[in-house]
Design a protein around this motif. Structure first.
Motif, short mmCIF file in Angstrom:
data_model
loop_
_atom_site.label_atom_id
_atom_site.label_comp_id
_atom_site.label_asym_id
_atom_site.label_seq_id
_atom_site.Cartn_x
_atom_site.Cartn_y
_atom_site.Cartn_z
N SER A 86 0.86 -1.19 0.00
CA SER A 86 0.00 0.00 0.00
C SER A 86 0.89 1.23 0.00
N PRO A 87 0.99 1.94 -1.14
CA PRO A 87 1.81 3.15 -1.17
C PRO A 87 1.41 4.16 -0.09
N TRP A 88 0.10 4.30 0.15
CA TRP A 88 -0.37 5.26 1.14
C TRP A 88 0.10 4.88 2.54
N LEU A 89 -0.05 3.62 2.93
CA LEU A 89 0.39 3.20 4.27
C LEU A 89 1.89 3.36 4.45
N SER A 90 2.64 3.25 3.38
CA SER A 90 4.09 3.37 3.50
C SER A 90 4.53 4.79 3.88
N THR A 91 3.60 5.75 3.86
CA THR A 91 3.91 7.13 4.24
C THR A 91 3.46 7.47 5.66
N TRP A 92 2.92 6.54 6.37
CA TRP A 92 2.33 6.82 7.68
C TRP A 92 3.32 7.17 8.78
N TYR A 93 4.56 6.73 8.65
CA TYR A 93 5.52 6.88 9.73
C TYR A 93 6.70 7.73 9.29
N GLU A 94 7.27 8.46 10.23
CA GLU A 94 8.42 9.30 9.93
C GLU A 94 9.63 8.47 9.53
N SER A 95 9.81 7.32 10.14
CA SER A 95 10.89 6.38 9.79
C SER A 95 10.25 5.08 9.34
N SER A 96 9.56 5.13 8.22
CA SER A 96 8.73 4.01 7.78
C SER A 96 9.53 2.85 7.19
N THR A 97 9.07 1.66 7.52
CA THR A 97 9.57 0.43 6.91
C THR A 97 8.44 -0.59 6.96
N PHE A 98 8.70 -1.79 6.47
CA PHE A 98 7.65 -2.80 6.46
C PHE A 98 8.22 -4.20 6.55
N ILE A 99 7.34 -5.12 6.89
CA ILE A 99 7.62 -6.55 6.84
C ILE A 99 6.65 -7.13 5.83
N LYS A 100 7.13 -8.02 4.99
CA LYS A 100 6.33 -8.66 3.95
C LYS A 100 6.38 -10.17 4.20
N ILE A 101 5.22 -10.78 4.41
CA ILE A 101 5.15 -12.21 4.77
C ILE A 101 4.22 -12.92 3.80
#
Length: 187
Positions: A86-101
């Motif tokens: 989700s491009p939008w969710l990837s902008t939610w945090y100042e130091s954003s990252t993610f886990i993909k499972i």
């Protein structure tokens, strides 16, 4: 079969799968207030004062709906993920990252879904008649909805056509989540 991934977005400084719903209401509200001061550019800082109460109410609804469908719940509150990036969710945090499972790593009986975020999905103020409003889905059911409507982030990432910007996955177990939490902690 197409491989499906679940994504969890988080602030690198806080870590993954940290859930306000796991805390007593007053403690969760206190943390939310601290976020508003220390991380004013994050999406969480924009949440209204009744957010924690509304989130608990929503979780009560999705828990009851999942129980009706025979879902397996090993937690009081779910962990939150989304289907695909989700491009939008990837902008939610100042130091954003993610886990993909990959979804295959989960027991599908412990996951429920809403087409869009669960809070607007079950909001009493959104009554646009879309078939996926006020509905919770199992894995097989959400696949049919995806086949019919596609992924919201592909046609509504900016929210222009309604509140659905992604498909929310509610993970009602710590089993797979704890493996990924440990991997992040060891880095």
């Amino acid at each position: 079969m197409v491989e499906i991934y679940l994504y969890h977005y988080f602030d690198k400084e806080i870590g993954p799968f940290v859930n306000l719903s796991d805390l007593p209401v007053n403690e969760a509200q206190s943390i939310l207030n601290t976020i508003k001061v220390k991380k004013p550019n994050s999406q969480s800082a924009k949440r209204h004062d009744k957010y924690v109460e509304y989130r608990h109410n929503c979780e009560n609804i999705i828990r009851a709906e999942f129980a009706k469908k025979g879902g397996v719940m090993n937690r009081i509150s779910p962990h939150y993920m989304v289907i695909e990036h989700s491009p939008w969710l990837s902008t939610w945090y100042e130091s954003s990252t993610f886990i993909k499972i990959p979804i295959e790593e989960f027991d599908i009986k412990t996951i429920s879904f809403t087409y869009g975020d669960s809070m607007p999905t079950f909001s009493p103020t959104i009554n646009d008649g879309k078939e996926y409003r006020k509905k919770l889905y199992t894995y097989d059911e959400i696949l049919k909805i995806i086949e019919k409507y596609g992924l919201p982030q592909n046609w509504n990432d900016d929210g222009r056509y309604g509140p659905e910007r992604y498909i929310e996955a509610h993970i009602w177990s710590d089993e797979t989540i704890s493996k990924y939490r440990k991997r992040i902690d060891s880095i």
